[in-house]
Design a protein around this motif. Sequence first.
Motif, mmCIF file in Angstrom:
data_model
loop_
_atom_site.group_PDB
_atom_site.id
_atom_site.type_symbol
_atom_site.label_atom_id
_atom_site.label_comp_id
_atom_site.label_asym_id
_atom_site.label_seq_id
_atom_site.Cartn_x
_atom_site.Cartn_y
_atom_site.Cartn_z
ATOM 1 N N ILE A 163 0.848 -1.208 0.000
ATOM 2 C CA ILE A 163 0.000 0.000 0.000
ATOM 3 C C ILE A 163 0.880 1.254 0.000
ATOM 4 O O ILE A 163 0.420 2.346 0.304
ATOM 5 C CB ILE A 163 -0.971 0.015 1.192
ATOM 6 C CG1 ILE A 163 -0.225 -0.036 2.531
ATOM 7 C CG2 ILE A 163 -1.952 -1.150 1.101
ATOM 8 C CD1 ILE A 163 -1.135 0.131 3.749
ATOM 9 N N MET A 164 2.151 1.077 -0.314
ATOM 10 C CA MET A 164 3.121 2.158 -0.464
ATOM 11 C C MET A 164 3.402 2.911 0.839
ATOM 12 O O MET A 164 3.812 4.070 0.806
ATOM 13 C CB MET A 164 2.683 3.141 -1.552
ATOM 14 C CG MET A 164 2.680 2.544 -2.936
ATOM 15 S SD MET A 164 4.337 1.955 -3.415
ATOM 16 C CE MET A 164 4.001 1.272 -5.040
ATOM 17 N N ASP A 165 3.180 2.245 1.977
ATOM 18 C CA ASP A 165 3.577 2.854 3.252
ATOM 19 C C ASP A 165 5.034 2.449 3.495
ATOM 20 O O ASP A 165 5.343 1.573 4.304
ATOM 21 C CB ASP A 165 2.674 2.358 4.383
ATOM 22 C CG ASP A 165 2.903 3.116 5.690
ATOM 23 O OD1 ASP A 165 3.879 3.898 5.764
ATOM 24 O OD2 ASP A 165 2.119 2.923 6.635
ATOM 25 N N LEU A 166 5.922 3.110 2.769
ATOM 26 C CA LEU A 166 7.320 2.678 2.748
ATOM 27 C C LEU A 166 8.049 2.878 4.079
ATOM 28 O O LEU A 166 8.800 1.993 4.498
ATOM 29 C CB LEU A 166 8.061 3.389 1.607
ATOM 30 C CG LEU A 166 7.465 3.171 0.211
ATOM 31 C CD1 LEU A 166 8.372 3.782 -0.849
ATOM 32 C CD2 LEU A 166 7.238 1.696 -0.069
ATOM 33 N N PRO A 167 7.867 4.013 4.786
ATOM 34 C CA PRO A 167 8.520 4.132 6.101
ATOM 35 C C PRO A 167 8.097 3.028 7.066
ATOM 36 O O PRO A 167 8.918 2.498 7.816
ATOM 37 C CB PRO A 167 8.065 5.509 6.584
ATOM 38 C CG PRO A 167 7.807 6.283 5.333
ATOM 39 C CD PRO A 167 7.220 5.275 4.395
ATOM 40 N N ARG A 168 6.813 2.667 7.040
ATOM 41 C CA ARG A 168 6.336 1.591 7.904
ATOM 42 C C ARG A 168 6.947 0.257 7.467
ATOM 43 O O ARG A 168 7.323 -0.572 8.306
ATOM 44 C CB ARG A 168 4.806 1.515 7.835
ATOM 45 C CG ARG A 168 4.186 0.383 8.634
ATOM 46 C CD ARG A 168 4.480 0.496 10.110
ATOM 47 N NE ARG A 168 3.791 -0.543 10.865
ATOM 48 C CZ ARG A 168 4.120 -0.910 12.092
ATOM 49 N NH1 ARG A 168 5.129 -0.311 12.721
ATOM 50 N NH2 ARG A 168 3.452 -1.851 12.720
ATOM 51 N N ALA A 169 7.070 0.046 6.170
ATOM 52 C CA ALA A 169 7.694 -1.183 5.670
ATOM 53 C C ALA A 169 9.137 -1.278 6.148
ATOM 54 O O ALA A 169 9.590 -2.339 6.584
ATOM 55 C CB ALA A 169 7.630 -1.218 4.146
ATOM 56 N N VAL A 170 9.877 -0.174 6.070
ATOM 57 C CA VAL A 170 11.264 -0.154 6.548
ATOM 58 C C VAL A 170 11.318 -0.522 8.025
ATOM 59 O O VAL A 170 12.148 -1.335 8.459
ATOM 60 C CB VAL A 170 11.896 1.237 6.327
ATOM 61 C CG1 VAL A 170 13.217 1.349 7.092
ATOM 62 C CG2 VAL A 170 12.146 1.479 4.849
ATOM 63 N N GLU A 171 10.421 0.058 8.809
ATOM 64 C CA GLU A 171 10.392 -0.217 10.253
ATOM 65 C C GLU A 171 10.151 -1.695 10.520
ATOM 66 O O GLU A 171 10.819 -2.305 11.366
ATOM 67 C CB GLU A 171 9.288 0.624 10.905
ATOM 68 C CG GLU A 171 9.148 0.398 12.400
ATOM 69 C CD GLU A 171 7.967 1.136 13.004
ATOM 70 O OE1 GLU A 171 7.703 0.975 14.203
ATOM 71 O OE2 GLU A 171 7.282 1.883 12.253
ATOM 72 N N LEU A 172 9.212 -2.295 9.805
ATOM 73 C CA LEU A 172 8.875 -3.704 10.020
ATOM 74 C C LEU A 172 9.986 -4.637 9.552
ATOM 75 O O LEU A 172 10.332 -5.601 10.240
ATOM 76 C CB LEU A 172 7.570 -4.036 9.293
ATOM 77 C CG LEU A 172 6.317 -3.406 9.912
ATOM 78 C CD1 LEU A 172 5.155 -3.462 8.940
ATOM 79 C CD2 LEU A 172 5.960 -4.100 11.219
#
Length: 304
Positions: free
Chosen positions: A155-164
């Motif tokens: 869903i293009m939530d890239l900062p959240r993806a990086v965190e996870l």
Amino acid sequence: MKPLALSLFFLFSSLSLSLWAQEPDWVKSHPVSADEYIGVGMAPLSDSDYVKTATQHALSDLATQIALKVENNSFLQTVDVDGHSRQLFEDKIQTSLAAWLEGQKLKDSYRSDRNYYVLYTLSKKTYQANVEERRRQVASTGYHFLLEGERAESIMDLPRAVELYAKGLQQVEPWLFLDLEVMEDGTRINVANELYTALVKVFSGLALTTNVAQVEGEPFKAVPTPLAGCLSRGGVVVPGVKLVARFAKGSGELTPAIVTDHNGTSEFYITNITSKEAVQEVRISIDDSFLATLPKAYVQMLQQ
């Protein structure tokens, strides 16, 4: 009788010295075994706690015997780009393995006139039994973070993806000496490999375009024309990523960082120009302030 007594004294004294000087074979040469991991540790008697120090060295040696098995680990091959990332993870493996070891036994010790030696052994069967449950737990936890990161990225939530992805990698990082694979629909997934690859590639393929190539302004005044940056990947706009505008040449004041809207766009205004330079430059980029929550080594991997 006195000469005889004196002769016996020298005889027993000589025998005592001979026994004191005899070193076990495992002190002279590191033993190997098909059934056991073997660790030898040494500390000088001048050490205030030489027993503890020698034991620590022996356990570290045990860990080395096990860690040798992961030198050709596919994960270490994956991260071996410039040597720095590989060294980071190799150090973590060694430290964690030495701290976690269970089931090792003190098999022998020896004290010379200068040093203290200990010999520890760990049954390979015991090690495998102890490690299997830990392997399942770590692989499962890492896989959970991988899936959650992939959902955020979809869903293009890239900062959240990086965190996870980073949290997942931190979970598996100390246990990279284990086979961290899971089975999904008949396919083997190397969790550590997937987390690392996802983390370093999360921002790949991004494109940032602006609404204008240049605007005109006057010193010590605001510029009415907005500066807009549109973020996309593969032709698809990326919403929810914070962009920031900064003066790369000249100086002035700009509206603060703001996340891209549903069209993947962030809009900025120059509220004041404080330099008299004839040509000035403003750059729009991804605001990397979220990286402050990551370990420094992970930030470096993202910036490679």
